[in-house]
Motif scaffolding. Structure first.
Motif, PDB file in Angstrom:
ATOM      1  N   ASN A 189     -14.157  -8.835   1.814  1.00 25.58           N
ATOM      2  CA  ASN A 189     -13.729  -8.228   3.072  1.00 25.58           C
ATOM      3  C   ASN A 189     -12.988  -6.931   2.787  1.00 25.58           C
ATOM      4  OD1 ASN A 189     -11.055  -8.843   2.368  1.00 25.58           O
ATOM      5  ND2 ASN A 189     -11.049 -10.753   3.537  1.00 25.58           N
ATOM      6  N   GLN A 190     -12.689  -6.188   3.847  1.00 21.20           N
ATOM      7  CA  GLN A 190     -12.084  -4.870   3.682  1.00 21.20           C
ATOM      8  C   GLN A 190     -10.661  -4.955   3.139  1.00 21.20           C
ATOM      9  OE1 GLN A 190     -13.916  -2.060   4.107  1.00 21.20           O
ATOM     10  NE2 GLN A 190     -12.159  -1.075   3.117  1.00 21.20           N
ATOM     11  N   GLU A 191      -9.932  -6.004   3.511  1.00 18.78           N
ATOM     12  CA  GLU A 191      -8.562  -6.153   3.020  1.00 18.78           C
ATOM     13  C   GLU A 191      -8.525  -6.270   1.495  1.00 18.78           C
ATOM     14  OE1 GLU A 191      -6.659  -9.385   4.948  1.00 18.78           O
ATOM     15  OE2 GLU A 191      -6.599  -8.424   6.912  1.00 18.78           O
ATOM     16  N   LEU A 192      -9.450  -7.056   0.944  1.00 16.37           N
ATOM     17  CA  LEU A 192      -9.503  -7.199  -0.500  1.00 16.37           C
ATOM     18  C   LEU A 192      -9.944  -5.896  -1.164  1.00 16.37           C
ATOM     19  CD1 LEU A 192     -11.027 -10.775  -0.910  1.00 16.37           C
ATOM     20  CD2 LEU A 192      -8.727 -10.051  -1.531  1.00 16.37           C
ATOM     21  N   LYS A 193     -10.896  -5.212  -0.550  1.00 19.44           N
ATOM     22  CA  LYS A 193     -11.346  -3.935  -1.111  1.00 19.44           C
ATOM     23  C   LYS A 193     -10.201  -2.938  -1.162  1.00 19.44           C
ATOM     24  CE  LYS A 193     -16.163  -4.434   0.396  1.00 19.44           C
ATOM     25  NZ  LYS A 193     -17.226  -3.902   1.290  1.00 19.44           N
ATOM     26  N   ASP A 194      -9.403  -2.908  -0.087  1.00 14.57           N
ATOM     27  CA  ASP A 194      -8.256  -1.988  -0.056  1.00 14.57           C
ATOM     28  C   ASP A 194      -7.212  -2.386  -1.103  1.00 14.57           C
ATOM     29  OD1 ASP A 194      -9.478  -0.665   2.024  1.00 14.57           O
ATOM     30  OD2 ASP A 194      -8.298  -1.634   3.595  1.00 14.57           O
ATOM     31  N   ALA A 195      -6.993  -3.694  -1.239  1.00 16.94           N
ATOM     32  CA  ALA A 195      -6.008  -4.170  -2.222  1.00 16.94           C
ATOM     33  C   ALA A 195      -6.436  -3.811  -3.637  1.00 16.94           C
ATOM     34  CB  ALA A 195      -5.825  -5.682  -2.089  1.00 16.94           C
ATOM     35  N   TYR A 196      -7.710  -4.006  -3.953  1.00 14.13           N
ATOM     36  CA  TYR A 196      -8.194  -3.721  -5.306  1.00 14.13           C
ATOM     37  C   TYR A 196      -8.163  -2.219  -5.597  1.00 14.13           C
ATOM     38  CZ  TYR A 196      -9.717  -8.578  -5.272  1.00 14.13           C
ATOM     39  OH  TYR A 196      -9.746  -9.948  -5.196  1.00 14.13           O
ATOM     40  N   ALA A 197      -8.365  -1.393  -4.543  1.00 10.56           N
ATOM     41  CA  ALA A 197      -8.254   0.059  -4.728  1.00 10.56           C
ATOM     42  C   ALA A 197      -6.808   0.430  -5.077  1.00 10.56           C
ATOM     43  CB  ALA A 197      -8.698   0.778  -3.462  1.00 10.56           C
ATOM     44  N   ARG A 198      -5.847  -0.237  -4.432  1.00  7.38           N
ATOM     45  CA  ARG A 198      -4.441   0.015  -4.763  1.00  7.38           C
ATOM     46  C   ARG A 198      -4.131  -0.448  -6.188  1.00  7.38           C
ATOM     47  NH1 ARG A 198      -3.710  -2.243   0.406  1.00  7.38           N
ATOM     48  NH2 ARG A 198      -2.790  -4.154  -0.472  1.00  7.38           N
ATOM     49  N   PHE A 199      -4.699  -1.587  -6.578  1.00 12.44           N
ATOM     50  CA  PHE A 199      -4.466  -2.087  -7.938  1.00 12.44           C
ATOM     51  C   PHE A 199      -4.951  -1.073  -8.974  1.00 12.44           C
ATOM     52  CE2 PHE A 199      -4.849  -6.787  -6.422  1.00 12.44           C
ATOM     53  CZ  PHE A 199      -3.630  -6.651  -5.771  1.00 12.44           C
ATOM     54  N   ASP A 200      -6.106  -0.441  -8.703  1.00 14.26           N
ATOM     55  CA  ASP A 200      -6.624   0.574  -9.626  1.00 14.26           C
ATOM     56  C   ASP A 200      -5.634   1.729  -9.775  1.00 14.26           C
ATOM     57  OD1 ASP A 200      -8.929  -0.850 -10.116  1.00 14.26           O
ATOM     58  OD2 ASP A 200     -10.125   0.203  -8.613  1.00 14.26           O
ATOM     59  N   GLN A 201      -5.028   2.129  -8.656  1.00 13.94           N
ATOM     60  CA  GLN A 201      -4.036   3.207  -8.709  1.00 13.94           C
ATOM     61  C   GLN A 201      -2.800   2.767  -9.491  1.00 13.94           C
ATOM     62  OE1 GLN A 201      -3.227   4.273  -4.648  1.00 13.94           O
ATOM     63  NE2 GLN A 201      -5.260   5.133  -4.292  1.00 13.94           N
ATOM     64  N   TRP A 202      -2.364   1.544  -9.253  1.00  9.04           N
ATOM     65  CA  TRP A 202      -1.153   1.056  -9.915  1.00  9.04           C
ATOM     66  C   TRP A 202      -1.388   0.769 -11.394  1.00  9.04           C
ATOM     67  CZ3 TRP A 202      -0.263  -2.785  -5.304  1.00  9.04           C
ATOM     68  CH2 TRP A 202       0.165  -2.045  -4.192  1.00  9.04           C
ATOM     69  N   ASP A 203      -2.638   0.514 -11.773  1.00 11.50           N
ATOM     70  CA  ASP A 203      -2.955   0.397 -13.199  1.00 11.50           C
ATOM     71  C   ASP A 203      -2.640   1.705 -13.924  1.00 11.50           C
ATOM     72  OD1 ASP A 203      -3.817  -2.241 -13.316  1.00 11.50           O
ATOM     73  OD2 ASP A 203      -5.874  -1.741 -12.781  1.00 11.50           O
ATOM     74  N   GLU A 204      -2.908   2.825 -13.236  1.00 10.14           N
ATOM     75  CA  GLU A 204      -2.672   4.133 -13.836  1.00 10.14           C
ATOM     76  C   GLU A 204      -1.185   4.365 -14.104  1.00 10.14           C
ATOM     77  OE1 GLU A 204      -4.874   6.271 -14.822  1.00 10.14           O
ATOM     78  OE2 GLU A 204      -6.677   5.333 -14.002  1.00 10.14           O
ATOM     79  N   SER A 205      -0.331   3.851 -13.221  1.00  7.98           N
ATOM     80  CA  SER A 205       1.104   4.105 -13.364  1.00  7.98           C
ATOM     81  C   SER A 205       1.811   3.074 -14.237  1.00  7.98           C
ATOM     82  CB  SER A 205       1.774   4.127 -11.977  1.00  7.98           C
ATOM     83  OG  SER A 205       1.635   2.869 -11.322  1.00  7.98           O
ATOM     84  N   PHE A 206       1.119   1.993 -14.595  1.00 11.73           N
ATOM     85  CA  PHE A 206       1.767   0.917 -15.358  1.00 11.73           C
ATOM     86  C   PHE A 206       2.268   1.408 -16.718  1.00 11.73           C
ATOM     87  CE2 PHE A 206       1.726  -2.715 -18.279  1.00 11.73           C
ATOM     88  CZ  PHE A 206       2.485  -3.628 -17.568  1.00 11.73           C
ATOM     89  N   GLY A 207       1.421   2.134 -17.436  1.00  7.71           N
ATOM     90  CA  GLY A 207       1.787   2.589 -18.768  1.00  7.71           C
ATOM     91  C   GLY A 207       2.997   3.500 -18.769  1.00  7.71           C
ATOM     92  N   SER A 208       3.026   4.458 -17.829  1.00  9.55           N
ATOM     93  CA  SER A 208       4.156   5.383 -17.776  1.00  9.55           C
ATOM     94  C   SER A 208       5.408   4.712 -17.245  1.00  9.55           C
ATOM     95  CB  SER A 208       3.802   6.590 -16.897  1.00  9.55           C
ATOM     96  OG  SER A 208       3.434   6.169 -15.589  1.00  9.55           O
TER      97      SER A 208
END
Length: 271
Positions: A189-208
């Motif tokens: 569903n769209q809610e999960l798609k939006d959540a996973y898109a946010r997770f991808d963004q937050w993966d980028e900031s995890f290391g820093s």
């Protein structure tokens, strides 16, 4: 019943654990990576991987560890069981009644997170990062261990929400993941798609955010033959398999965290 299952239950009782759940909790404290449902399957007669057997043996120590390893070999090679005899100096344990908590139990691979749990993890960057930290952790985590990554008030609120939705559990020593092997549901569903898109963004900031050292940062953009794409994909698959298998059975040696992200795109451009 398999020799390993019998020996495992005998070992549990000899160490003073009347229930499988108590013994599993004891093993987890000593670095075991498998979940409770997996352990229940072992006492029912299932055979574990070599890695799991070694984890249990490391926790139990000799002579119990030796008996477990020998029984595992007898179960793997029943026709050659004579090569792996039980230690002669010990008497064979008396038959053991099955643990009631094991009846009707089945093995589960990875526990799928509920939509409610995904929503809690996706409530904010801090929630997602705490979830990642707890699934990677070898022991319980305390909020103060996260230093200045996030304000204390923000951390406490995020930990509380994740506990409320049963993503984490809180014990005397801190917080830990309820299911370190959990997997996310498919994005149906769209809610999960939006959540996973946010997770991808937050993966980028995890290391820093947690000051991970950058070891490599490369980009290639070039024309290649289509015949090489399958080779490149297979090489990347091999790389990820190496990373997945690069942990030691003894959790004390797994003191490094590796973050690896690969994006491979193909297409056609003018010219």
């Amino acid at each position: 019943m398999e020799a390993f299952a019998v020996e495992l239950k005998n070992t549990r009782l000899k160490l003073g654990h009347r229930t499988a759940r108590a013994f599993h909790a004891w093993l987890k404290e000593r670095g075991a990576s498998f979940n409770y449902s997996y352990y229940m399957r072992l006492e029912q007669g299932g055979l574990p991987s070599e890695k799991v057997v070694q984890e249990i043996a490391n926790a139990c120590r000799a002579p119990a560890a030796d008996r477990l390893l020998l029984s595992y070999c007898r179960s793997l090679f029943p026709k050659s069981a004579y090569l792996f005899p039980e230690p002669a100096e010990e008497k064979k344990p008396a038959p053991i009644e099955d643990d009631p908590s094991l009846k009707g139990a089945t093995i589960a691979s990875q526990k799928e997170l509920s939509l409610r749990q995904v929503a809690a993890i996706g409530a904010g960057e801090v929630h997602y990062h705490i979830f990642l930290l707890c699934t990677l952790a070898r022991k319980a985590i305390r909020p103060e261990e996260l230093g200045t990554a996030y304000p204390a008030k923000v951390l406490n609120a995020a930990f509380a929400l994740l506990v409320k939705h049963e993503v984490l559990r809180q014990g005397e020593e801190g917080f830990e993941a309820r299911a370190p092997e959990a997997r996310f549901p498919d994005a149906f569903n769209q809610e999960l798609k939006d959540a996973y898109a946010r997770f991808d963004q937050w993966d980028e900031s995890f290391g820093s955010r947690f000051a991970l050292d950058q070891l490599l940062n490369k980009l290639l953009l070039r024309r290649v033959s289509g015949r090489y794409l399958s080779i490149i994909n297979k090489q990347l698959d091999a790389l990820f398999e190496i990373v997945k298998s690069s942990d030691e059975v003894d959790q004390r040696h797994n003191d490094k965290v590796l973050q690896l992200k690969v994006v491979l795109r193909q297409g056609k451009l003018p010219g």
